[in-house]
Design an enzyme around this catalytic site. Structure first.
Site, PDB file in Angstrom:
ATOM      1  N   ASP A  31       0.861  -1.184   0.000  1.00  0.00           N
ATOM      2  CA  ASP A  31       0.000   0.000   0.000  1.00  0.00           C
ATOM      3  C   ASP A  31       0.897   1.234   0.000  1.00  0.00           C
ATOM      4  OD1 ASP A  31      -1.917   2.086   0.913  1.00  0.00           O
ATOM      5  OD2 ASP A  31      -3.242   0.386   1.292  1.00  0.00           O
ATOM      6  N   ASN A  32       0.476   2.296  -0.687  1.00  0.00           N
ATOM      7  CA  ASN A  32       1.265   3.547  -0.651  1.00  0.00           C
ATOM      8  C   ASN A  32       0.679   4.540   0.353  1.00  0.00           C
ATOM      9  OD1 ASN A  32      -1.034   4.428  -1.900  1.00  0.00           O
ATOM     10  ND2 ASN A  32      -0.025   5.316  -3.697  1.00  0.00           N
ATOM     11  N   THR A 145     -16.487  -2.460 -10.069  1.00  0.00           N
ATOM     12  CA  THR A 145     -17.691  -1.751  -9.618  1.00  0.00           C
ATOM     13  C   THR A 145     -18.906  -2.069 -10.489  1.00  0.00           C
ATOM     14  OG1 THR A 145     -18.634   0.449  -9.274  1.00  0.00           O
ATOM     15  CG2 THR A 145     -17.002   0.271 -11.001  1.00  0.00           C
ATOM     16  N   SER A 187     -18.673   8.463 -14.056  1.00  0.00           N
ATOM     17  CA  SER A 187     -17.694   9.405 -13.496  1.00  0.00           C
ATOM     18  C   SER A 187     -16.322   9.000 -14.007  1.00  0.00           C
ATOM     19  CB  SER A 187     -17.699   9.348 -11.964  1.00  0.00           C
ATOM     20  OG  SER A 187     -17.067   8.154 -11.520  1.00  0.00           O
ATOM     21  N   TYR A 189     -13.847   8.233 -12.140  1.00  0.00           N
ATOM     22  CA  TYR A 189     -13.488   7.039 -11.369  1.00  0.00           C
ATOM     23  C   TYR A 189     -14.066   5.776 -12.016  1.00  0.00           C
ATOM     24  CZ  TYR A 189     -14.719   3.237  -8.332  1.00  0.00           C
ATOM     25  OH  TYR A 189     -14.949   1.966  -7.879  1.00  0.00           O
ATOM     26  N   HIS A 190     -15.375   5.804 -12.286  1.00  0.00           N
ATOM     27  CA  HIS A 190     -16.003   4.609 -12.874  1.00  0.00           C
ATOM     28  C   HIS A 190     -15.381   4.298 -14.250  1.00  0.00           C
ATOM     29  CE1 HIS A 190     -19.255   5.512  -9.864  1.00  0.00           C
ATOM     30  NE2 HIS A 190     -19.260   4.197  -9.785  1.00  0.00           N
ATOM     31  N   LYS A 193     -12.411   2.106 -14.074  1.00  0.00           N
ATOM     32  CA  LYS A 193     -12.738   0.690 -13.859  1.00  0.00           C
ATOM     33  C   LYS A 193     -13.147   0.027 -15.186  1.00  0.00           C
ATOM     34  CE  LYS A 193     -12.272   0.495  -9.305  1.00  0.00           C
ATOM     35  NZ  LYS A 193     -11.543  -0.495  -8.521  1.00  0.00           N
ATOM     36  N   VAL A 219     -21.001  -0.251  -0.753  1.00  0.00           N
ATOM     37  CA  VAL A 219     -20.819  -0.977   0.514  1.00  0.00           C
ATOM     38  C   VAL A 219     -21.423  -0.168   1.653  1.00  0.00           C
ATOM     39  CG1 VAL A 219     -19.096  -1.890   2.109  1.00  0.00           C
ATOM     40  CG2 VAL A 219     -18.749  -2.081  -0.361  1.00  0.00           C
ATOM     41  N   LEU A 247     -25.561   5.270   1.846  1.00  0.00           N
ATOM     42  CA  LEU A 247     -26.291   4.734   3.004  1.00  0.00           C
ATOM     43  C   LEU A 247     -25.537   5.032   4.309  1.00  0.00           C
ATOM     44  CD1 LEU A 247     -28.558   3.155   4.324  1.00  0.00           C
ATOM     45  CD2 LEU A 247     -27.485   1.032   3.554  1.00  0.00           C
ATOM     46  N   ASN A 248     -24.233   4.826   4.306  1.00  0.00           N
ATOM     47  CA  ASN A 248     -23.453   5.161   5.508  1.00  0.00           C
ATOM     48  C   ASN A 248     -23.576   6.646   5.831  1.00  0.00           C
ATOM     49  OD1 ASN A 248     -22.642   2.581   6.017  1.00  0.00           O
ATOM     50  ND2 ASN A 248     -20.501   2.864   5.457  1.00  0.00           N
ATOM     51  N   VAL A 262     -30.318  14.105   0.196  1.00  0.00           N
ATOM     52  CA  VAL A 262     -30.742  13.410  -1.029  1.00  0.00           C
ATOM     53  C   VAL A 262     -30.432  14.290  -2.245  1.00  0.00           C
ATOM     54  CG1 VAL A 262     -32.740  12.546  -2.318  1.00  0.00           C
ATOM     55  CG2 VAL A 262     -32.549  12.116   0.145  1.00  0.00           C
ATOM     56  N   ARG A 330     -24.241  15.727  -9.357  1.00  0.00           N
ATOM     57  CA  ARG A 330     -23.779  14.763 -10.368  1.00  0.00           C
ATOM     58  C   ARG A 330     -24.629  14.855 -11.628  1.00  0.00           C
ATOM     59  NH1 ARG A 330     -22.049   9.299  -7.137  1.00  0.00           N
ATOM     60  NH2 ARG A 330     -21.500  10.301  -5.182  1.00  0.00           N
TER      61      ARG A 330
HETATM   62  O1  LIG Z   1     -25.293  12.229   0.211  1.00  0.00           O
HETATM   63  C1  LIG Z   1     -25.526  11.606  -0.826  1.00  0.00           C
HETATM   64  C2  LIG Z   1     -24.559  10.781  -1.474  1.00  0.00           C
HETATM   65  C3  LIG Z   1     -24.914  10.144  -2.641  1.00  0.00           C
HETATM   66  N1  LIG Z   1     -26.174  10.285  -3.159  1.00  0.00           N
HETATM   67  C4  LIG Z   1     -26.533   9.573  -4.399  1.00  0.00           C
HETATM   68  O2  LIG Z   1     -26.372   8.192  -4.133  1.00  0.00           O
HETATM   69  C5  LIG Z   1     -25.930   7.497  -5.284  1.00  0.00           C
HETATM   70  C6  LIG Z   1     -24.715   6.674  -4.937  1.00  0.00           C
HETATM   71  O3  LIG Z   1     -23.638   7.505  -4.537  1.00  0.00           O
HETATM   72  P1  LIG Z   1     -22.434   6.910  -3.657  1.00  0.00           P
HETATM   73  O4  LIG Z   1     -21.491   8.039  -3.361  1.00  0.00           O
HETATM   74  O5  LIG Z   1     -22.980   6.151  -2.510  1.00  0.00           O
HETATM   75  O6  LIG Z   1     -21.787   5.815  -4.648  1.00  0.00           O
HETATM   76  P2  LIG Z   1     -20.831   5.937  -5.914  1.00  0.00           P
HETATM   77  O7  LIG Z   1     -20.389   7.320  -6.171  1.00  0.00           O
HETATM   78  O8  LIG Z   1     -21.502   5.229  -7.043  1.00  0.00           O
HETATM   79  O9  LIG Z   1     -19.527   5.125  -5.503  1.00  0.00           O
HETATM   80  C7  LIG Z   1     -19.510   4.123  -4.489  1.00  0.00           C
HETATM   81  O10 LIG Z   1     -20.129   2.944  -4.953  1.00  0.00           O
HETATM   82  C8  LIG Z   1     -19.505   2.358  -6.130  1.00  0.00           C
HETATM   83  C9  LIG Z   1     -20.326   1.135  -6.460  1.00  0.00           C
HETATM   84  S1  LIG Z   1     -21.613   1.473  -7.610  1.00  0.00           S
HETATM   85  O11 LIG Z   1     -22.359   2.652  -7.135  1.00  0.00           O
HETATM   86  O12 LIG Z   1     -20.980   1.783  -8.872  1.00  0.00           O
HETATM   87  O13 LIG Z   1     -22.457   0.317  -7.664  1.00  0.00           O
HETATM   88  C10 LIG Z   1     -18.053   2.031  -5.814  1.00  0.00           C
HETATM   89  O14 LIG Z   1     -17.437   1.525  -6.967  1.00  0.00           O
HETATM   90  C11 LIG Z   1     -17.321   3.264  -5.322  1.00  0.00           C
HETATM   91  O15 LIG Z   1     -15.994   2.946  -4.965  1.00  0.00           O
HETATM   92  C12 LIG Z   1     -18.054   3.857  -4.119  1.00  0.00           C
HETATM   93  O16 LIG Z   1     -17.412   5.043  -3.674  1.00  0.00           O
HETATM   94  C13 LIG Z   1     -25.697   8.561  -6.349  1.00  0.00           C
HETATM   95  O17 LIG Z   1     -26.807   8.573  -7.177  1.00  0.00           O
HETATM   96  C14 LIG Z   1     -25.597   9.864  -5.560  1.00  0.00           C
HETATM   97  O18 LIG Z   1     -25.999  11.006  -6.284  1.00  0.00           O
HETATM   98  C15 LIG Z   1     -27.127  11.075  -2.530  1.00  0.00           C
HETATM   99  O19 LIG Z   1     -28.260  11.203  -2.978  1.00  0.00           O
HETATM  100  N2  LIG Z   1     -26.764  11.709  -1.389  1.00  0.00           N
END
Ligand SMILES: O=c1ccn([C@@H]2O[C@H](COP(=O)(O)OP(=O)(O)O[C@H]3O[C@H](CS(=O)(=O)O)[C@@H](O)[C@H](O)[C@H]3O)[C@@H](O)[C@H]2O)c(=O)[nH]1
Length: 406
Positions: A31-32, A145, A187, A189-190, A193, A219, A247-248, A262, A330
């Site tokens: 890990d860095n 992801t 994004s 980031y995505h 991947k 998660v 969710l967290n 939201v 977003r």
């Molecule tokens: O306070 C908030 C935070 C987020 N969102 C919304 O919730 C959704 C998910 O956002 P997120 O920040 O929980 O998830 P995301 O940016 O997609 O990234 C996270 O979840 C990904 C899985 S997935 O979403 O691509 O299935 C992983 O790859 C990433 O590493 C992880 O940071 C988005 O529509 C966002 O606009 C809200 O409404 N309110």
């Protein structure tokens, strides 16, 4: 097995290292420590107090008698160090978490976009290149992801990586074929991947590398069986607008009486998985490697889907917290359906922890315990996807960003 955990100091890397060490494997973290540097850059910290990686591994040894080794190596920048380490240790498996994982962080500025692309793509390619050069037949497991699939509004079930299609030949015949599901990242980031996926396809086909790519959902949770064992083994827990996931974040917001943030209508449907299931899935993948010469194995690592506003409403009911309906920073579909196939892990014996498991309260308790560490000013998500969106949200003082509170 001797296992190298790249990025083993991070949110999923750390509990995975503990879980696999507990199961008897010989764990080596590379890990860095970039995630700790990013905390410093952003001026935020994990909700939970985290010790140094050396201290964490010392405690693990004191608790269990088992050693987890730590090596300060940057996969993206220290190719020779990485190659030498792999050549000397020749691990049976390599688990690759060593990437910048936050979508909002990746969209913060041109510098953050460059960093995310350079870091993630170079880390993955250096690893594949070194394994090939050393003729090392280690099983490579990558944490990918669900976001590579994108969020279409059609609502057809998303298969595990490969999509069956019918293609019309020049002779008018239809031949069926399975193709890698078309990438549709939301994004930078995505997007990295998605680029990783192409690197995997090439190295599996050209060099016979054995690769498993886990398309993981969002998660939730923070503890696993092993992180609970000692206060100093605690996992990191992000609540800020860049690294906190939805969710967290809502659970922490409920714990500190902050209106649930939201974005837009909250009609975004996403895939979720509890962190305990995440580490179990990685172990299942480890036990079920693809054969040499086989195509890249892909699992959808998620257990349920939820709409953002349903989560907010559930937590509002549970805690009495209000919901703040915010302009969305977003660029994403306001509403989408999401149906995901995940039979492969279920068939291997995964019994999912669902939201009903009563663990939501546990997270609120953790958040309440460490609420004094929260900087409320770091809760809003202010990283905007485009300059136009930035103009509508970032220039407003915090309180005025609210569209309404209900
Ligand atoms: O306070 C908030 C935070 C987020 N969102 C919304 O919730 C959704 C998910 O956002 P997120 O920040 O929980 O998830 P995301 O940016 O997609 O990234 C996270 O979840 C990904 C899985 S997935 O979403 O691509 O299935 C992983 O790859 C990433 O590493 C992880 O940071 C988005 O529509 C966002 O606009 C809200 O409404 N309110």
């Amino acid at each position: 097995m001797k296992i190298a955990v790249m990025g083993g100091d991070g949110f999923i890397g750390w509990p995975t290292s503990l879980h696999l060490s507990d199961a008897g494997h010989d764990i080596h973290i590379l890990d860095n420590l970039s995630r700790r540097w990013i905390d410093t850059e952003l001026g935020v910290q994990s909700l939970t107090p985290m010790d140094s990686i050396q201290e964490r591994t010392r405690i693990w040894h004191a608790e269990t008698g088992r050693r987890i080794h730590f090596n300060l190596i940057d996969l993206a920048k220290d190719y020779e160090l990485l190659k030498n380490w792999l050549s000397e240790h020749r691990p049976d498996a390599v688990i690759h978490f060593a990437e910048q994982r936050a979508a909002p962080y990746s969209m913060k500025s041109d510098r953050h976009k460059n960093y995310t692309v350079n870091n993630n793509v170079s880390a993955t390619h250096n690893l594949l290149n070194a394994l090939t050069e050393l003729n090392l037949d280690a099983h490579l497991i990558h944490l990918g992801t669900m976001g590579v699939y994108g969020y279409s509004t059609v609502g057809a079930a998303i298969p595990e990586g490969y999509l069956p299609v019918g293609i019309e030949t020049a002779g008018g015949e239809t031949v069926s074929q399975e193709i890698l599901y078309p990438s549709n990242p939301g994004s930078i980031y995505h997007m990295t991947k998605c680029l990783d996926q192409l690197l995997f396809q090439f190295y599996a086909r050209n060099d016979g590398l054995r690769i498993t790519d886990l398309h993981q959902g969002i998660v939730w949770g923070t503890h696993t069986e092993q992180t609970r064992r000692h206060a100093q083994l605690i996992n990191r827990f992000d609540y800020d607008g860049d690294y906190g996931t939805v969710l967290n974040r809502f659970l922490i917001q409920a714990a500190i009486g902050y209106p649930l943030t939201v974005h837009g209508t909250g009609g975004q449907t996403r895939a979720f998985i509890h962190i305990q299931d995440s580490v179990r899935c990685i172990e299942l993948a480890l036990k079920n490697p693809p054969a040499r010469g086989a195509r890249v194995e892909i699992f959808n690592q998620m257990t349920e889907t939820h709409r953002v506003r349903d989560l907010a409403e559930m937590i509002a009911r549970m805690s009495g917290t209000k919901i703040a309906w915010l302009p969305n920073p977003r660029k994403e579909a306001a509403e989408n359906e999401l149906i995901v196939r995940n039979e492969k892990f279920r068939d291997l014996g995964l019994e999912p922890i669902t939201l009903e498991a009563g663990l939501l309260g546990e997270i609120v308790d953790v958040a309440k315990k460490f609420a004094y560490r929260v900087d409320r000013a770091r809760v809003p998500a202010v990283s905007a996807w485009t300059k136009d969106i930035a103009a509508t949200i970032n220039h407003d003082p915090e309180g005025k960003r609210l569209k309404s509170v209900s």
